[in-house]
Design an enzyme around this catalytic site. Structure first.
Site, short mmCIF file in Angstrom:
data_model
loop_
_atom_site.label_atom_id
_atom_site.label_comp_id
_atom_site.label_asym_id
_atom_site.label_seq_id
_atom_site.Cartn_x
_atom_site.Cartn_y
_atom_site.Cartn_z
N HIS A 164 -13.72 25.19 7.60
CA HIS A 164 -12.41 24.67 7.20
C HIS A 164 -12.01 25.24 5.83
CE1 HIS A 164 -12.03 21.27 10.13
NE2 HIS A 164 -13.34 21.50 10.21
N SER B 174 0.86 -1.19 0.00
CA SER B 174 0.00 0.00 0.00
C SER B 174 0.89 1.24 0.00
CB SER B 174 -0.91 -0.03 1.22
OG SER B 174 -0.13 -0.07 2.39
N SER B 175 0.29 2.41 0.02
CA SER B 175 1.01 3.69 0.08
C SER B 175 1.92 3.94 -1.12
CB SER B 175 1.84 3.81 1.36
OG SER B 175 1.06 3.57 2.47
N GLU C 223 -10.67 -7.82 1.51
CA GLU C 223 -11.73 -6.81 1.42
C GLU C 223 -11.97 -6.31 0.00
OE1 GLU C 223 -9.90 -6.04 5.51
OE2 GLU C 223 -9.21 -6.63 3.54
N CYS D 148 -11.53 25.80 13.12
CA CYS D 148 -12.55 24.98 13.76
C CYS D 148 -12.28 24.87 15.26
CB CYS D 148 -12.69 23.62 13.07
SG CYS D 148 -14.35 22.96 13.26
N GLU E 67 -9.25 25.17 4.43
CA GLU E 67 -8.21 24.35 3.77
C GLU E 67 -8.79 23.43 2.69
OE1 GLU E 67 -9.25 24.00 6.87
OE2 GLU E 67 -9.26 21.91 7.56
N THR F 66 6.08 -7.81 -8.52
CA THR F 66 5.11 -7.31 -9.51
C THR F 66 4.54 -8.46 -10.32
OG1 THR F 66 6.23 -5.20 -9.61
CG2 THR F 66 4.86 -5.77 -11.51
N LYS G 23 9.99 -9.57 -9.42
CA LYS G 23 9.19 -10.72 -8.98
C LYS G 23 7.91 -10.33 -8.21
CE LYS G 23 10.77 -14.63 -9.25
NZ LYS G 23 11.00 -15.35 -10.48
N1 GLN Z 1 -14.74 19.37 18.23
C1 GLN Z 1 -15.22 20.61 17.70
C2 GLN Z 1 -16.69 20.51 17.30
O1 GLN Z 1 -17.19 19.43 17.07
C3 GLN Z 1 -14.38 21.08 16.55
C4 GLN Z 1 -14.41 20.16 15.36
C5 GLN Z 1 -13.29 20.41 14.36
O2 GLN Z 1 -12.27 21.02 14.70
N2 GLN Z 1 -13.44 19.90 13.15
O3 GLN Z 1 -17.34 21.51 17.18
#
Ligand code: GLN
Length: 536
Positions: A510, A15-16, A152, A384, A512, A194, A192
């Site tokens: 979030h 994996s990876s 799996e 968050c 990101e 592979t 081998k």
């Molecule tokens: N634990 C916090 C909540 O549920 C923040 C969640 C998070 O940082 N994604 O509100």
């Protein structure tokens, strides 16, 4: 292009190997030739989604626009292709069985014995074809998690074997990603493992059409010939994938190795026009030639595994490249941040990012780090849980409410500055029950947030249960922590800022998850701009 083309990517030997990056890179090359591409991940585990696994099990849980809690590879797909994915892009064994068992209870198979073949494999085929049949794509690339030979993944492999016979030969392609280990003692690359992995695939009824070989040394012609001979593949379809320094270079490496041409040829498609990778190359050039280094501390609970905060790291990379800076990211476990060494641990940093998270451990340490950043005017970005900790820190140390807390950690606190909303109070089911997915946010005109985004209406993705307690809005505002973003329908707090600080922003959402190399996220760009300005 008439029919949708389906490309399946399996992995062998270990994996990876980076199937997600290979899938995303191939997708990128096809997209850069003008094709409409999406990528689907089939995960063989029995969890219905990745939302109930902790990052030690599975790395980051990536959240899509429509609120699916998914595998982190979907993040790679979105970042490489600049597309949005959805629930339909991540299929798990758990989801498949759940659907089949629910149908069985409703009587959909009355009179029949419900079996892996054909009922489970039919459901897998259905979810794969559903994505293609929507009419939005020329290519659906399907990445199968795990390695060939895993118990799996057998139903998924079997479904692919069957799919081969539903499609015209020019609409089906099987790519196998494998490892060619280099044995230092004999100074040889070894084929081998592979050969065995491919034999296993063949025994399951699948003949790979393309073999992508991860290797630390270039593949000599003799090795390519051997792989071709033993794996029943043309030598041109043996693609070398050398280890390289950044994942964002992989599309160019695959282009150089002619992966896209091999795929197009086998699918009877023209080799022109060549892919337009101009903007990708501009990004890559900036990424590979940084002028400065910015040292950012990411404080979290899962710092021992780099994949736990994948999207945050990538968002910092994108914004860093935008500024011609490389990020020296220090992953700091909350455990090192004790009262007597806080200054010593944080002093080398040029900015701090407080990571998202759940539960009680590490909260006090994060609060300490936030206090340090607030008092020393160090740029601070709280995401968050990071925002929630910034709110608690402010309540305790500026408003003087020593016992202020989130009810997630202290249900009895007299100052529940972070708490559950009514809609979350009675939720008992853990899976898929948080506030999830993309929601809109109204920004205060004239605020730092509005200036950063260049607009007052945005939308961002969520994954949390607890919220800022609006009964304290005024107290915070009067003392200098202002709310500059709220959810328009409910008034839920989305962004807090400190007025008297060079850069101190907390977001309940979030950001990101929406950053891509070609569209770095404005908050990350602004955060690094502040760091750059303060440092140099
Ligand atoms: N634990 C916090 C909540 O549920 C923040 C969640 C998070 O940082 N994604 O509100």
């Amino acid at each position: 292009m008439a029919a949708v083309k389906y490309i399946f990517i399996t992995g062998g030997v270990t994996s990876s190997l980076g199937k997600g990056i290979i899938a995303a890179s191939l997708g990128k090359l096809l997209q850069a030739r003008g094709y409409r591409v999406t990528i689907q991940k089939l995960d063989p585990y029995i969890n219905v989604d990745a939302g109930t696994m902790n990052p030690y099990e599975h790395g980051e849980c990536y959240v899509t626009e429509d609120g699916a809690e998914t595998d982190l590879d979907l993040g790679h797909y979105e970042r490489f292709l600049d597309i949005t994915t959805s629930q339909a892009n991540n299929v798990t064994t758990g989801k498949i069985y759940h659907t089949v068992i629910t149908k069985e209870r409703k009587g959909a198979y009355l009179g029949k014995t419900v079996q892996v073949v054909p009922h489970i494999t039919d459901e897998i085929k259905h979810t794969i074809f559903a994505l293609g049949e929507a009419g939005q794509y020329d290519f659906v690339i399907i990445e199968i998690g795990g390695s060939v030979g895993d118990i799996e993944s057998l139903p998924f492999i079997e479904a692919i074997r069957q799919i081969r016979w539903h499609l015209a030969p020019a609409d089906f392609l099987s790519i196998h990603l494998t490892l060619i280990p280099y044995l230092r003692a004999v100074q040889e690359l070894k084929t081998k493992p592979t050969q065995h992995a491919v034999k296993q695939l063949q025994a399951a009824g699948i003949q790979p059409n393309v073999l992508i070989c991860r290797t630390e040394k270039p593949l000599p012609p003799s090795i390519r010939e051997k792989l071709s001979l033993f794996c029943n593949i043309t030598p041109d379809a043996v693609i070398e994938a050398m280890d390289i320094s950044t994942i964002y270079e992989v599309p160019l490496l695959m282009r150089q190795e002619k992966l896209d041409e091999q795929v197009l040829t086998q699918l009877h498609l023209p080799l022109t026009p060549a892919p337009d990778l101009a903007s990708w190359k501009v990004f890559l050039n900036k990424l590979m030639h940084p002028q400065k280094t910015l040292r950012i501390g990411l404080i979290g609970k899962y710092t021992a595994i780099p994949d736990a905060y994948k999207s945050i790291q990538e968002a910092l990379t994108h914004a860093g490249a935008y500024h011609d800076c490389q990020i020296d990211l220090q992953l700091i476990s909350f455990e090192v941040l004790q009262e007597d060494n806080i200054v010593q641990s944080l002093a080398p940093l040029q900015a701090i990012l407080i990571a998202p998270g759940f539960g009680t451990r590490g909260i006090e340490e994060k609060i300490r780090a936030i206090q340090y950043a607030r008092e020393t005017q160090l740029p601070l970005f709280g995401i968050c849980l990071g925002m929630q900790c910034a709110v608690i820190e402010f309540a305790r140390n500026v408003l003087g409410w020593q016992e202020a807390a989130s009810t997630e950690q202290s249900p009895q606190t007299p100052y529940p500055v972070i708490t559950l909303t009514d809609t979350q109070q009675d939720v008992v089911q853990k899976g898929g029950s948080m506030r999830l997915g993309e929601q809109s946010c109204q920004l205060t005109p004239g605020s730092k947030a509005a200036e950063i985004y260049g607009t007052t209406r945005i939308s961002e993705r969520h994954r949390h249960r607890y919220e800022f307690n609006n009964k304290y809005l005024k107290d915070f505002g009067n003392a200098g922590m202002v709310v500059t973003g709220t959810h328009p329908e409910t008034g839920l707090v989305e962004i807090v800022e400190l007025a008297e600080h060079p850069w101190f922003i907390g977001t309940q959402f979030h950001p990101e998850f929406k950053s891509t190399p070609l569209r770095p996220h404005p908050l990350f760009v602004s955060f690094l701009q502040a760091v750059k300005t303060l440092v140099h």
